[in-house]
Design a protein around this motif. Structure first.
Motif, mmCIF file in Angstrom:
data_model
loop_
_atom_site.group_PDB
_atom_site.id
_atom_site.type_symbol
_atom_site.label_atom_id
_atom_site.label_comp_id
_atom_site.label_asym_id
_atom_site.label_seq_id
_atom_site.Cartn_x
_atom_site.Cartn_y
_atom_site.Cartn_z
ATOM 1 N N ASN A 78 0.771 -1.361 -0.088
ATOM 2 C CA ASN A 78 0.085 0.141 0.034
ATOM 3 C C ASN A 78 0.846 1.266 0.059
ATOM 4 O O ASN A 78 0.328 2.353 0.156
ATOM 5 C CB ASN A 78 -1.042 -0.077 1.277
ATOM 6 N N ALA A 79 2.384 1.137 0.023
ATOM 7 C CA ALA A 79 3.189 2.276 0.016
ATOM 8 C C ALA A 79 4.672 1.786 -0.151
ATOM 9 O O ALA A 79 4.651 0.622 -0.228
ATOM 10 C CB ALA A 79 2.906 3.201 1.355
ATOM 11 N N GLY A 80 5.498 2.503 -0.419
ATOM 12 C CA GLY A 80 6.978 2.408 -0.076
ATOM 13 C C GLY A 80 7.349 2.131 -1.589
ATOM 14 O O GLY A 80 6.688 2.191 -2.460
ATOM 15 N N ARG A 81 8.512 1.730 -1.483
ATOM 16 C CA ARG A 81 9.490 1.647 -2.792
ATOM 17 C C ARG A 81 8.779 0.245 -3.591
ATOM 18 O O ARG A 81 9.183 0.227 -4.663
ATOM 19 C CB ARG A 81 10.711 1.216 -2.217
ATOM 20 N N ILE A 82 8.206 -0.814 -2.801
ATOM 21 C CA ILE A 82 7.705 -1.926 -3.426
ATOM 22 C C ILE A 82 6.826 -1.559 -4.779
ATOM 23 O O ILE A 82 6.760 -2.180 -5.695
ATOM 24 C CB ILE A 82 6.781 -2.732 -2.426
ATOM 25 N N LEU A 83 6.186 -0.241 -4.717
ATOM 26 C CA LEU A 83 5.385 0.183 -5.690
ATOM 27 C C LEU A 83 6.126 0.408 -7.034
ATOM 28 O O LEU A 83 5.519 0.024 -8.231
ATOM 29 C CB LEU A 83 4.667 1.228 -5.412
ATOM 30 N N HIS A 84 7.308 0.797 -6.816
ATOM 31 C CA HIS A 84 8.167 1.177 -8.134
ATOM 32 C C HIS A 84 8.370 -0.309 -8.616
ATOM 33 O O HIS A 84 8.349 -0.416 -9.855
ATOM 34 C CB HIS A 84 9.486 1.740 -7.920
ATOM 35 N N HIS A 85 8.927 -1.078 -7.786
ATOM 36 C CA HIS A 85 9.433 -2.385 -8.242
ATOM 37 C C HIS A 85 8.044 -3.295 -8.828
ATOM 38 O O HIS A 85 8.157 -3.853 -9.872
ATOM 39 C CB HIS A 85 9.736 -3.198 -7.285
ATOM 40 N N LEU A 86 6.957 -3.073 -8.495
ATOM 41 C CA LEU A 86 5.632 -3.619 -9.110
ATOM 42 C C LEU A 86 5.574 -2.800 -10.298
ATOM 43 O O LEU A 86 4.906 -3.581 -11.156
ATOM 44 C CB LEU A 86 4.497 -3.387 -8.006
ATOM 45 N N SER A 87 5.473 -1.541 -10.463
ATOM 46 C CA SER A 87 5.243 -0.920 -11.652
ATOM 47 C C SER A 87 6.324 -1.504 -12.857
ATOM 48 O O SER A 87 5.931 -1.486 -13.959
ATOM 49 C CB SER A 87 5.094 0.540 -11.422
ATOM 50 N N GLN A 88 7.428 -1.688 -12.213
ATOM 51 C CA GLN A 88 8.436 -2.313 -13.278
ATOM 52 C C GLN A 88 8.253 -3.736 -13.733
ATOM 53 O O GLN A 88 8.256 -4.090 -14.976
ATOM 54 C CB GLN A 88 9.914 -2.321 -12.633
ATOM 55 N N ASN A 89 7.758 -4.497 -12.708
ATOM 56 C CA ASN A 89 7.778 -5.996 -12.971
ATOM 57 C C ASN A 89 6.275 -6.553 -13.135
ATOM 58 O O ASN A 89 6.414 -7.495 -13.875
ATOM 59 C CB ASN A 89 8.481 -6.696 -11.854
ATOM 60 N N LEU A 90 5.478 -6.109 -12.774
ATOM 61 C CA LEU A 90 4.015 -6.441 -12.849
ATOM 62 C C LEU A 90 3.619 -6.751 -14.543
ATOM 63 O O LEU A 90 3.206 -7.626 -14.759
ATOM 64 C CB LEU A 90 2.981 -5.523 -12.274
ATOM 65 N N PRO A 91 3.870 -5.795 -15.212
ATOM 66 C CA PRO A 91 3.612 -5.877 -16.742
ATOM 67 C C PRO A 91 4.629 -6.805 -17.411
ATOM 68 O O PRO A 91 4.466 -7.119 -18.805
ATOM 69 C CB PRO A 91 4.014 -4.511 -17.286
ATOM 70 N N ARG A 92 5.450 -7.446 -16.707
ATOM 71 C CA ARG A 92 6.325 -8.263 -17.373
ATOM 72 C C ARG A 92 6.052 -10.057 -17.230
ATOM 73 O O ARG A 92 6.194 -10.120 -15.927
ATOM 74 C CB ARG A 92 7.960 -8.228 -17.156
ATOM 75 N N ARG A 93 5.800 -10.647 -18.205
ATOM 76 C CA ARG A 93 5.489 -11.943 -18.114
ATOM 77 C C ARG A 93 6.460 -12.823 -17.634
ATOM 78 O O ARG A 93 6.506 -13.611 -16.665
ATOM 79 C CB ARG A 93 5.129 -12.704 -19.383
ATOM 80 N N GLN A 94 7.827 -12.306 -17.770
ATOM 81 C CA GLN A 94 8.803 -13.101 -17.139
ATOM 82 C C GLN A 94 9.171 -13.123 -15.790
ATOM 83 O O GLN A 94 9.654 -13.985 -15.183
ATOM 84 C CB GLN A 94 10.298 -12.414 -17.818
ATOM 85 N N SER A 95 8.583 -11.944 -15.200
ATOM 86 C CA SER A 95 8.812 -11.768 -13.704
ATOM 87 C C SER A 95 7.748 -12.224 -12.804
ATOM 88 O O SER A 95 6.667 -12.979 -13.337
ATOM 89 C CB SER A 95 8.891 -10.089 -13.235
#
Ligand SMILES: [Zn+2]
Length: 470
Positions: free
Chosen positions: A347-364
């Motif tokens: 719900n907050a924090g740096r995880i959001l950046h990593h999710l925005s980078q990796n959620l759209p990638r099938r590999q991750s």
């Protein structure tokens, strides 16, 4: 004795119990409500009575849903001491200022948004408390070791017992009055699962007249540690084979150290290849240092793995990222890394950046290892959302989602029931708290049928019970 359930009754957050005995009022825990649209309103209204009337606070552990409203209590006039274990006090030095920082940032964001949308008429959003107020509240902490009785007032004696949940976590035993008119209230706090990595097993308690027991996973059984490790090995190996990253949202305190520990154990045992693990959270970095400082509180295996990590930095490349620039640099790593970041419920924090980078990638892949409260982004991911909102943009969820429940910092139904069998006889009354309502109800039923305890109650927020003693 009178108990009022101010939070964590029929829900998992906002732990706060107001106890009144012989004219003295005190709190056990003073936690923040988290997740859900009404959390902020509940936090604003949480301190209803005059804080000057509260003589002292006893804290079970450092998690914000148990400790997060302490600065607000102090800012509103509380003058007493806040008793907790030394490790909890050390963790709060990190966590309360961080929580205040989050509150300030959230209020500033709300105000910017209102400004942009032209809603000037609404009052300015104010943080629940400021960083300065959080720092001032730390002066109230009064550390007391496990198993050392302390008496804030004549006729009231407390002892902390190891709850095995996170570093410094405690079960609170409170003895009221003197023999023969003596009564014992036991508050389980959050209880760890026996045989879990890192922490010792929860201490057994033999006697309680009144018991409050948590029920986060009161209606479920966790997988065994072996199954959990196999799932983690599977998730990481598959992801690396696809060329992606593994993103693990984790609470900065407790879960992060636990995940690092399990990963190191799996590399040491040859079950995972050599790994690069980023811990992208300043608070997790500080909490990891605090964990090493209190290594004497960990179990034996944890100490041996910590030692192995020091001598095998090439095989287990653990990187703590301090600055935002370091954090952004992780975005360049497109595959082969494990990235652990907070917050645990996304719900907050740096995880959001990593999710925005990796959620759209099938590999991750995203590996969920902790409880996800209703209303959080983590819960939406677990519930199978195909698209989520991040930084005001729709982000498709193409990464694979793994939910690994066995790493929970909370005991499952079997673990909770086993802990209850430590009591020589049934408490006169048992309150099942700290669980979503249905879980608590099912766990209360399990206590009635399996242990044959009769007086078992699931209270709601705001309920008060007079118990015919002291
Ligand atoms: Zn907790």
């Amino acid at each position: 004795m009178r108990i009022e359930f101010l939070g964590a009754a029929g829900e998992v957050t906002g732990s706060c119990y107001l106890i009144e005995s012989r004219g003295t009022k005190f709190l056990i825990d003073c936690g923040m409500f988290q997740g859900g649209r009404d959390a902020h309103a509940k936090n604003l209204g949480a301190v209803r009575l005059d804080p000057r009337q509260i003589a002292f606070v006893v804290l079970s552990h450092a998690h914000i849903d148990h400790s997060g409203l302490i600065p607000r209590l102090v800012a509103l006039g509380f003058r007493g001491r806040v008793y907790c274990t030394p490790a909890t006090a050390a963790l709060l030095q990190i966590m309360l200022p961080d929580s205040a920082h989050v509150q300030e940032a959230e209020a500033a964001w709300q105000n910017r948004r209102r400004h942009v949308s032209g809603k000037f008429a609404r009052a300015d959003a104010a943080p629940l408390y400021t960083v300065n107020q959080a720092l001032l509240s730390l002066d109230h902490l009064e550390p007391v070791d496990y198993d050392r009785p302390f008496s804030p007032q004549p006729g009231l004696e407390f002892v902390f017992r190891d709850a095995g949940h996170i570093l410094g976590s405690a079960i609170v035993e409170c003895t009221i009055g003197a023999a023969p008119d003596r009564h014992r209230l036991v508050v389980s706090g959050d209880l760890g699962q026996p045989d879990r990595p890192l922490m010792r097993d929860p201490a057994r308690i033999a006697h309680a007249d009144v018991l409050l027991i948590e029920s986060t996973y009161g209606n479920r059984l966790h997988k065994t540690l072996e199954e959990t490790e196999a799932e983690l090995v599977g998730a990481i190996s598959e992801t690396f084979a696809r060329g992606g990253n593994v993103v693990i949202p984790a609470f900065a305190v407790g879960r992060t150290q636990e995940v690092v520990h399990v990963l190191a154990k799996l590399v040491r045992g040859g079950r995972l290849p050599d790994l690069t693990v980023f811990v992208d959270s300043p608070m997790a970095t500080a909490a990891s240092a605090t964990t090493l400082r209190f290594a004497r509180l960990l179990d034996d295996e944890a100490r041996s793995i910590a030692e192995w990590m020091v001598h095998n930095r090439r095989r287990f490349n653990l990187r703590f990222t301090a600055t935002v620039r370091d954090s952004m640099a992780i975005n360049q790593v497109t595959g082969g890394a494990v990235i652990i970041a907070a917050s645990g419920m996304c719900n907050a924090g740096r995880i959001l950046h990593h999710l925005s980078q990796n959620l759209p990638r099938r590999q991750s892949s995203v590996v969920i290892t902790g409880f996800q409260a209703q209303g959080t982004l983590g819960r939406r991911l677990v519930d199978g959302a195909r698209e989520v909102n991040l930084f005001g943009e729709r982000v498709p969820v193409k990464a694979r989602l793994h939910t690994i429940g066995g790493l929970s910092a909370h005991a499952d139904q079997a673990g909770l029931l086993a802990w209850l069998t430590g009591f020589r006889k049934a408490p006169r009354r048992t309150f099942v708290v700290h669980g979503e309502r249905q879980n608590s109800i099912e766990f209360a039923d399990a206590i009635r049928t399996k242990l044959r305890w009769t007086d078992v109650i699931v209270p709601s927020r705001g309920d008060a019970h007079d118990i015919g003693c002291a």
